[in-house]
Design an enzyme around this catalytic site. Structure first.
Site, short mmCIF file in Angstrom:
data_model
loop_
_atom_site.label_atom_id
_atom_site.label_comp_id
_atom_site.label_asym_id
_atom_site.label_seq_id
_atom_site.Cartn_x
_atom_site.Cartn_y
_atom_site.Cartn_z
N TYR A 145 0.78 -1.27 -0.04
CA TYR A 145 -0.06 0.05 -0.13
C TYR A 145 0.89 1.20 -0.09
O TYR A 145 1.78 1.42 0.80
CB TYR A 145 -0.86 0.00 1.13
CG TYR A 145 -1.66 1.19 1.28
CD1 TYR A 145 -2.65 1.50 0.20
CD2 TYR A 145 -1.92 1.85 2.49
CE1 TYR A 145 -3.52 2.74 0.49
CE2 TYR A 145 -2.62 3.07 2.59
CZ TYR A 145 -3.56 3.45 1.48
OH TYR A 145 -4.32 4.58 1.53
N ASP A 237 9.16 3.72 0.71
CA ASP A 237 7.88 4.15 1.38
C ASP A 237 8.14 3.89 2.71
O ASP A 237 7.78 2.58 3.37
CB ASP A 237 6.52 3.40 0.97
CG ASP A 237 5.15 3.88 1.52
OD1 ASP A 237 5.47 4.57 2.72
OD2 ASP A 237 4.31 3.67 1.07
N LYS A 265 2.73 9.25 9.03
CA LYS A 265 2.54 8.52 10.22
C LYS A 265 3.10 9.06 11.77
O LYS A 265 3.16 10.12 12.11
CB LYS A 265 2.62 7.28 10.36
CG LYS A 265 1.56 6.51 9.09
CD LYS A 265 1.25 5.18 9.51
CE LYS A 265 0.44 4.51 8.27
NZ LYS A 265 -0.89 4.35 8.53
C1 LIG Z 1 2.92 1.91 3.89
C2 LIG Z 1 2.08 3.08 3.67
N1 LIG Z 1 2.35 4.06 2.58
C3 LIG Z 1 1.50 5.17 2.79
C4 LIG Z 1 0.33 5.24 3.42
C5 LIG Z 1 -0.58 6.60 3.15
O1 LIG Z 1 -0.36 7.49 4.20
P1 LIG Z 1 -1.61 8.54 4.66
O2 LIG Z 1 -2.68 7.67 5.09
O3 LIG Z 1 -0.90 9.41 5.70
O4 LIG Z 1 -1.82 9.22 3.28
C6 LIG Z 1 0.07 4.49 4.37
C7 LIG Z 1 -1.23 4.44 5.25
O5 LIG Z 1 -1.54 3.80 5.92
C8 LIG Z 1 0.91 3.20 4.63
O6 LIG Z 1 0.79 2.21 5.32
#
Ligand SMILES: Cc1ncc(COP(=O)(O)O)c(C=O)c1O
Length: 435
Positions: A145, A237, A265
């Protein structure tokens, strides 16, 4: 328009939320209507709902509130900044202090910019890598994700499981242009895909620790080598891993440095923030002086991106994460959680894999090792969901989609033991239904 006043005493908060929010939530909590609740407040690792019930929080704002809810240092930083203005959409004392700390702690970051979420940070990383290489293709890993964008959700939960590298939409309304998909932790297949598509690939993006799956030894360093060989920018990421396993994130934890990195986060300590950064020669593409010069230029702009309140909260959060013993504590909590879950599944005699690292944990009910999306998807997800809902009905707040459990600096062994105790009971109950 609703005919019932929102404050009517005849309508519960649960009903009110179901009237105005699809499924009663702001997204992806997927709870049955009778379990839907409304949070009134959070303190440490506990939540209180509007019916006065207390919950043990194992989501912690999806991992964003890693210091704990309403941590005095975060509250104080926010209050102090609020009194001096919230958003100037320009470099301010708090954003400058934060940027200096990120550049110092993140091996990949020569330069950094802020935005408001992890999704946005990843969008900029991808755009930067594509502009830098002049190639539009992106390789991502199945089951990863990367935020709410089309690429972020592509092949996130594929049902057909098409042959690699074909992407599969996990949600309607998205396009899959220019995206190739490889199996996480499988360097040989990834190499084959890259060799065939190298001319078109502008980026390889990876969650260094995908969902709750650690990288197998050599996987991340192998990606680094592959990216060097074909001159493809590697994007980490680190929205989940950033500041969670180590102060320097997955980069220092696994000893692999990407070209670009996205954070979110835990950085904000519970306030909205995203950050993206990387090599100076790539980050320079955002400089507006390049516009119209014929050199590659990347548009980035985020109205609230370097808002002083989030930046002040993030500075306070980083200060807490730097406190001696913080990571020893997070890892000790995680070990106790995973050990407790392992004992519980063994006692129940159910085949299961307990996954995770640092302050993260997850159970996949499978007799086979779980190392990628397909082996995760082969687990008994119905049993997993029943256990999760059982935990929820016992006062454990979590995302019942079976995603990871998040611990924080506010948890302690006693909270972890409580979770394990409820897990045992929920598992017993779920297995009884199955029999
Ligand atoms: C690995 C990863 N990347 C990106 C995101 C997206 O972040 P945001 O919800 O702050 O847009 C998340 C959200 O859970 C995530 O787990």
């Amino acid at each position: 328009m609703s005919t019932i006043a929102p404050d009517s005493i005849t309508v519960s908060d649960r009903e009110r939320s179901l009237r105005v929010f699809p499924a009663g939530s702001n997204g992806e909590f997927d709870l049955p209507a009778d379990l839907t609740m409304v949070v009134r407040s959070g303190s440490g690792c506990r939540l209180r709902d509007t019916e006065g019930r207390d919950w043990l929080d194992m989501s912690m704002g999806w991992g964003s509130a890693m210091p704990g809810h309403a941590h005095p240092a975060i509250v104080e930083a926010v209050q102090r900044q609020l009194a001096s203005g919230t958003n100037f959409a320009y470099t301010n004392e708090a954003s400058l202090a934060l940027a200096e700390q990120i550049v110092a702690l993140s091996p990949a970051c020569d330069r950094v910019r802020f935005c408001t979420s992890g999704s946005e940070a990843i969008l900029y990383c991808l755009r930067l890598a594509r502009a830098f290489t002049g190639r539009s293709g992106v390789l991502k890993f199945e089951g990863a994700y990367h935020g709410a964008s089309d690429i972020g959700v592509l092949s996130l939960m594929p049902r057909e499981q098409r042959p690699f590298p074909q992407p599969e939409p996990s949600c309607d309304g998205t396009t899959d242009r220019d995206v190739l998909v490889a199996p996480y932790n499988d360097l040989a297949t990834t190499r084959r895909i890259v060799e065939q598509a190298a001319d078109t690939l502008g980026a390889i993006i990876v969650e260094p620790f995908q969902r709750c799956l650690p990288p197998v030894p050599g996987f991340l360093s192998g990606l680094r080598t592959l990216c060097n060989e074909f001159r493809i920018p590697l994007i980490f990421d680190e929205v989940v891993t950033g500041f969670r396993f180590a102060y320097g994130g997955a980069q220092t934890y696994y000893g692999v440095t990407p070209d670009l990195v996205a954070y979110g986060k835990a950085l904000g300590g519970g306030l909205p923030i995203g950050a993206y950064g990387g090599r100076a020669d790539i980050m320079t593409l955002v400089e507006e002086s390049r516009l119209g010069t014929g050199k590659p230029y990347v548009w980035t702009a985020s109205t609230l991106g370097c808002n002083a309140v989030s930046c002040a909260a993030a500075c306070a959060a980083l200060h807490l994460y730097r406190t001696p013993g913080a990571y020893e504590c997070l890892h000790a909590l995680g070990r106790r959680l995973r050990d407790g879950l392992t004992t519980a599944v063994k006692e129940a005699g159910v085949p299961a894999q307990v996954l995770g690292d640092g302050p993260l944990g997850m159970v996949a009910f499978s007799s086979s090792p779980v190392i990628d999306y397909r082996s995760t998807a082969a687990a008994d997800r119905k049993l997993g969901r029943r256990v999760m809902l059982g935990l929820f009905s016992r006062g454990v707040f979590l995302n019942p989609m079976g995603t990871k459990l998040y611990l924080s600096l506010a948890h302690d062994f006693s909270a972890v033991d409580t979770l394990v105790h409820h897990f045992r009971a929920s598992l017993r109950e779920a297995l009884a239904v199955r029999e």
